[in-house]
Design a protein around this motif. Structure first.
Motif, PDB file in Angstrom:
ATOM      1  N   THR A  11       0.839  -1.199   0.000  1.00 52.28           N
ATOM      2  CA  THR A  11       0.000   0.000   0.000  1.00 52.28           C
ATOM      3  C   THR A  11       0.873   1.248   0.000  1.00 52.28           C
ATOM      4  N   ASP A  12       1.948   1.225   0.802  1.00 57.08           N
ATOM      5  CA  ASP A  12       2.908   2.336   0.793  1.00 57.08           C
ATOM      6  C   ASP A  12       3.472   2.562  -0.610  1.00 57.08           C
ATOM      7  N   GLU A  16       3.236   5.725  -3.030  1.00 62.83           N
ATOM      8  CA  GLU A  16       4.482   6.356  -3.474  1.00 62.83           C
ATOM      9  C   GLU A  16       4.468   6.571  -4.984  1.00 62.83           C
ATOM     10  N   LEU A  17       3.805   5.683  -5.699  1.00 63.15           N
ATOM     11  CA  LEU A  17       3.729   5.778  -7.160  1.00 63.15           C
ATOM     12  C   LEU A  17       2.571   6.659  -7.632  1.00 63.15           C
ATOM     13  N   GLY A  18       1.861   7.274  -6.679  1.00 67.44           N
ATOM     14  CA  GLY A  18       0.780   8.181  -7.040  1.00 67.44           C
ATOM     15  C   GLY A  18      -0.493   7.499  -7.476  1.00 67.44           C
ATOM     16  N   THR A  27      -5.731  -4.145   3.629  1.00 62.39           N
ATOM     17  CA  THR A  27      -5.805  -4.828   4.915  1.00 62.39           C
ATOM     18  C   THR A  27      -6.202  -3.840   6.005  1.00 62.39           C
ATOM     19  N   HIS A  28      -6.584  -4.379   7.155  1.00 68.40           N
ATOM     20  CA  HIS A  28      -6.941  -3.525   8.286  1.00 68.40           C
ATOM     21  C   HIS A  28      -5.721  -2.839   8.882  1.00 68.40           C
ATOM     22  N   GLU A  29      -4.521  -3.252   8.486  1.00 68.53           N
ATOM     23  CA  GLU A  29      -3.304  -2.622   8.999  1.00 68.53           C
ATOM     24  C   GLU A  29      -2.678  -1.643   8.005  1.00 68.53           C
ATOM     25  N   CYS A  30      -3.237  -1.506   6.834  1.00 64.84           N
ATOM     26  CA  CYS A  30      -2.746  -0.526   5.867  1.00 64.84           C
ATOM     27  C   CYS A  30      -3.190   0.854   6.344  1.00 64.84           C
ATOM     28  N   ASP A  31      -2.240   1.657   6.799  1.00 62.63           N
ATOM     29  CA  ASP A  31      -2.592   2.924   7.446  1.00 62.63           C
ATOM     30  C   ASP A  31      -1.819   4.116   6.899  1.00 62.63           C
TER      31      ASP A  31
END
Length: 305
Positions: A11-12, A16-18, A27-31
């Protein structure tokens, strides 16, 4: 393109790629980044309320010291199918930290229309982490942008190395889990080296195993980094006594020097995403006081007094 990310680091990378606007599931941890992912549907859940358990209880719940048990994640295959993704990003590096590639592949095989393209990201070194940007960028049709971002991140790492070159190198132990004690491997030793330290008890790229407190005491680190996987600093500090109550704690060189740091592991060290570069910059400031990147904030690192 409709993207589902089953790995916070992925997800990061997408952000980062726009391409955060193309995320349709996470996921529930993608923050990260918070404003861009908050409204993205969640397709995983935790097997239990990890926030209410100690490190020892979490470790036992997922299969003990060998990290061979089931994942902390369950995947809602119905929700995944309803989202009709073109691409699913996942991993096969750790059975505990995220939904595994094998589990995702099984879920995708039952989807209609042949299913989405599944890409597994399994980096072990800093170069691998940066290469993942290009791998994902190629798949998502933004290769040139990914190559540019990789070069920019690599240049920041090189700046860190330049700023710390020729300085005395403190001996550093990084702890990735509190109970049992676990040394941080994979890319973390390289982050320490880039920041001007000498990593102990783990080699670059190594998938580590638990260590004893005696291992730490015998290593006699000048600096101790505490960055448990999945724990923000506030969560780590709640279990500080699991370290400070250990025999001989006051005699550890790092403790005597006041160089025990609690860091934001998920943001800058545990996840193999672009922010590992910021982790190296923060370490360079902590170890040598050099002006690498932005000043370190209290949310990123605090001394364990």
């Amino acid at each position: 393109m409709r993207i589902v990310s089953l790995l916070p680091a992925a997800t990061d990378i997408v952000a980062e790629l726009g391409l955060a606007a193309d995320l349709v599931g996470r996921t529930h941890e993608c923050d990260w980044p918070p404003a861009e992912v908050a409204g993205v549907p969640v397709v995983t859940a935790a097997e239990f309320a990890a926030e209410t358990l100690t490190s020892r209880e979490i470790s036992e719940a997922v299969g003990g010291a060998a990290h061979s048990g089931s994942s902390l994640y369950t995947l809602d295959t119905g929700a995944l199918a309803a989202l009709a993704p073109d691409v699913v990003l996942t991993q096969d590096l750790c059975d505990v930290c995220a939904v595994s590639y094998a589990g995702v592949s099984r879920a995708v095989r039952v989807l209609d229309g042949g299913g989405p393209r599944v890409l597994s990201l399994d980096p072990r070194t800093l170069d691998d982490v940066l290469d993942c940007l290009v791998t994902v960028g190629e798949l998502l049709g933004v290769r040139e942008r990914a190559v540019t971002r990789r070069a920019e991140l690599a240049a920041r790492l090189e700046d860190v190395r330049r700023l710390t070159a020729g300085r005395a190198r403190p001996r550093v132990v990084a702890i990735e889990w509190l109970d049992p004690l676990w040394p941080a491997g994979h890319w973390v030793p390289e982050q320490i080296t880039a920041a001007g330290g000498e990593p102990l008890l783990a080699a670059p790229g190594e998938h580590t195993r638990p260590m004893t407190w005696d291992d730490v005491r015998e290593a006699r680190p000048d600096v101790l980094l505490v960055l448990p996987c999945g724990f923000a600093p506030e969560r780590t500090l709640r279990e500080r006594e699991s370290l400070t109550a250990l025999p001989g704690w006051p005699d550890l060189p790092a403790v005597r020097r006041g160089e025990v740091w609690v860091l934001d592991g998920p943001a800058y060290f545990n996840r193999p995403g672009p922010r590992v570069v910021r982790g190296a910059e923060a370490l360079a400031r902590l170890l040598h006081g050099v002006a690498a990147g932005d000043p370190v904030t209290g949310a990123e690192a605090r001394r364990l007094g």
